[in-house]
Scaffold this motif. Structure first.
Motif, short mmCIF file in Angstrom:
data_model
loop_
_atom_site.label_atom_id
_atom_site.label_comp_id
_atom_site.label_asym_id
_atom_site.label_seq_id
_atom_site.Cartn_x
_atom_site.Cartn_y
_atom_site.Cartn_z
N GLY A 8 -8.90 22.03 64.65
CA GLY A 8 -9.70 22.39 63.50
C GLY A 8 -10.16 23.83 63.49
N GLY A 9 -9.58 24.69 64.34
CA GLY A 9 -9.99 26.09 64.40
C GLY A 9 -8.78 27.02 64.46
N PRO A 10 -9.03 28.29 64.63
CA PRO A 10 -7.93 29.26 64.66
C PRO A 10 -7.18 29.22 65.99
CG PRO A 10 -10.00 30.36 65.12
CD PRO A 10 -10.34 28.93 64.80
N ALA A 11 -5.99 29.76 65.98
CA ALA A 11 -5.24 29.92 67.23
C ALA A 11 -5.76 31.15 67.97
CB ALA A 11 -3.76 30.06 66.92
N VAL A 12 -5.90 31.01 69.25
CA VAL A 12 -6.37 32.13 70.07
C VAL A 12 -5.36 32.38 71.18
CG1 VAL A 12 -8.81 31.71 69.60
CG2 VAL A 12 -7.74 30.65 71.59
#
Length: 634
Positions: free
Chosen positions: A346-350
């Motif tokens: 549910g978040g950005p790729a890091v």
């Protein structure tokens, strides 16, 4: 006749001696004048020595001539575009000559007979075109010789016995030649450096050199022993193969076991294939080859009991367990460690980068430095998001950039029909890189190397091809030995030859990057084992321009060059001035910035013609001579 007193006689005698000494000095200077004029006659392209005048009373004010007590003591003719044959017999007539430096010129042929100038203390002939074997007795009798720099030529054959046996030798550099064979032992008490990197030496490193820095032996595929890897016998190789097979079987069993366990760890057998070639965060050619294993981020024995420290406000927080549960993909394995792309739920790729070469950094100092880097904010810097500290390794976390690195766009194999970067995009990238570097200089004034590792694989590109610098400001926390072996700034001329850094060292890295962007050629001297004609990109560019001004110097894949050749030529000059070997003559970042800001996508006049039918770039002779009236021997 009046009789003189004793003190008057002594004064007269002293005056007579002074007159005789002055006469001898004038005679000596006149003799040295003619000697140097004779030496000049053996040189080609000697217009730079225009003030060498046979009518001069003394040569001590001439270009490249240094005197001590009225006699020639040092001859320093670096980077002057000189060629021809060195008349060593003439130089032997200079009784006080102790230092001879001709680095960065166009001399070629066999090694000059330097032993004719038997009293020399230092000889530097780096970055020329000398070739062939050096005679075994080429340095015989030179008992005062301490410094010998013959790197970046085309010498072949073994190290001469007379060179290895110089009694007072302190520094020796043969790096970047084609020499080979066994390395002789060096037993000198004051020996500090013997740089044999990027040659063809083989066998075991002798005892006298085993305490040297390992970088002095890199690029010799068949060398072994301290400070490199241990030598392996055939029996050991068989044993290692057997051990490797057993380890592989054991690893397979462990993987199969874990596949049946329901834990919140990262699944090392996840169905995500690692990137090939460079990958978005590839570290460039050889040191960016993809690690064909999945990330080893499994929680073991309390290794990751600490917490992530976020250094940017306004960011959605996640914890270490979120990273461990995220699907992961290996992006690359470089000189500092491995990089992984982690897709958070549910978040950005890091991107998570693991550093094992920071274990000398104390916790308090590391936290302070990371927070300082986290406070930096500029459109051309990739922000640090968070970090994790453990004594044995550190994690640095930043956002994932979809468009990959500049290196991947310049050098990775493109699909058929896929165009290369056009001139306007390359100019945009250079401007952004320079602005980001300028910001680092401003915000990190206490660091002599605000970036320290500027290269094309550390320049990421967003969707609009805006450049984002990464891996900046890490010199204070990287272990010193590792930094000197792998970081770009430590490959600069000033560190290679003098073990020193200046505020202009990052400018040298910028210059090499400019040349890489405009030529499309990778600076292979960045690689641990890089060698070949293009290993020194600046020297290669200089040689192409001086020998035959053709379009060969520009990247054939660069589109949109019509009516822009003049601006491209200006950028090429900027790059060469930024990587000038002589730090004093090298441009400052401010001067480079000013010149880059003046560049346009199109020429503003009719001074330059376009590419000819055979790809040659024709320009006025005056412009060519003006643009390359300097010499760079990187």
């Amino acid at each position: 006749m009046e009789r003189r007193k004793p003190h008057q006689l002594m004064a007269a005698a002293a005056l007579a001696l002074l007159v005789l000494a002055a006469r001898d000095l004038i005679t000596c200077s006149a003799g040295e004048t003619q000697t140097l004029i004779k030496f000049k006659g053996s040189l080609s392209n000697a217009t730079v020595l225009s003030n060498w005048d046979s009518n001069s009373a003394s040569p001590c004010s001439w270009t490249g001539v240094w005197c001590l007590n009225g006699s020639v003591w040092q001859l320093k003719l670096d980077g002057m575009g000189l060629g021809g044959m060195l008349d060593m017999e003439s130089l032997a007539e200079l009784p006080l000559l102790r230092i001879l430096s001709i680095r960065g010129n166009w001399f070629e042929g066999p090694m000059p007979e330097v032993k004719k100038v038997v009293a020399l203390k230092a000889v530097s002939m780096s970055s020329n075109r000398f070739s062939g074997e050096i005679l075994d007795d080429g340095f015989e009798g030179m008992e005062a010789l301490k410094m010998v720099y013959l790197d970046r030529n085309r010498f072949t054959g073994p190290v001469p016995t007379s060179l290895a046996n110089l009694p007072r030798l302190v520094n020796l550099s043969l790096e970047g030649n084609q020499m080979g064979g066994k390395i002789p032992d060096f037993r000198q008490m004051e020996l500090r450096m013997v740089d044999l990197a990027h040659n063809q030496f083989e066998g075991k490193i002798p005892p006298g050199l085993r305490k040297m820095n390992s970088s002095y032996f890199q690029g010799n595929k068949h060398l072994c022993g301290k400070p490199l890897s241990p030598c392996k016998s055939s029996k050991k190789i068989i044993l290692f193969i057997a051990i490797g097979v057993a380890a592989a079987l054991l690893a397979l069993a462990v993987v199969c076991t874990f596949m049946y366990r329901k834990k919140s760890d990262i699944d090392e057998a996840h169905h995500v294939k690692p990137e090939r070639g460079f990958g978005p965060y590839g570290a460039g050619l050889r040191d960016a080859q993809v690690n064909n294993q999945q990330p080893q981020m499994r929680k073991r024995g309390g290794d990751h009991q600490g917490k992530l420290v976020f250094v940017r406000s306004g960011r959605e927080r996640f914890d270490l367990q979120d990273l461990l549960r995220a699907s992961a993909e290996v992006l690359g394995s470089g000189s500092f460690g491995s990089s992984y792309k982690a897709a958070l739920m549910g978040g950005p790729a890091v991107v998570v980068r693991r550093f094992r070469q920071m274990n000398n950094a104390g916790k308090e100092g590391f936290y302070e430095h990371m927070r300082r880097l986290g406070s930096l904010s500029h459109p051309n810097l990739l922000p640090l998001v968070a970090f994790f500290y453990r004594k044995e390794e550190k994690l640095l976390i930043s956002d994932f950039v979809e468009n990959g690195s500049l290196a991947s766009h310049l050098h990775a194999n493109r699909n058929p029909g896929q165009p290369g970067l056009d001139w306007a995009t390359r100019l945009k990238i250079i401007r952004g890189v320079a602005k980001g570097l300028e910001y680092l200089y401003k915000e990190l004034p206490g660091l002599s190397l605000p970036h320290g590792h500027l290269k094309s694989s550390n320049v990421l590109l967003d969707r609009d091809f805006t450049p984002l610098l990464t891996d900046y400001g890490l010199v204070p926390v990287i272990n010193k030995d590792h930094a000197q072996q792998f970081m770009v700034a430590f490959k600069s001329p000033e560190f290679t030859h003098s073990d020193r850094m200046t505020k202009k060292t990052d400018v040298w890295s910028l210059g090499i990057l400019i040349l890489e962007i405009i030529t499309g050629k990778f600076p292979a001297n960045y690689l641990k084992q890089g060698k070949g004609a293009n290993a020194d990109l600046a020297t290669w560019v200089n040689s192409v321009v001086r020998e035959e001004w053709t379009g060969e110097v520009f990247d054939k894949d660069m589109r949109g060059t019509k009516n822009g050749e003049g601006e491209m030529l200006k950028l090429l000059k900027i790059g060469m001035c930024c990587c000038e070997w002589n730090v004093e003559r090298r441009w400052s970042l401010r001067e480079a910035m000013d010149r880059i800001e003046e560049l346009r996508e199109r020429d503003s006049d009719e001074e330059y013609s376009s590419y000819g039918s055979e790809g040659e770039l024709y320009s006025s002779r005056a412009m060519t001579e003006d643009a390359f009236s300097f010499s760079v021997t990187n």
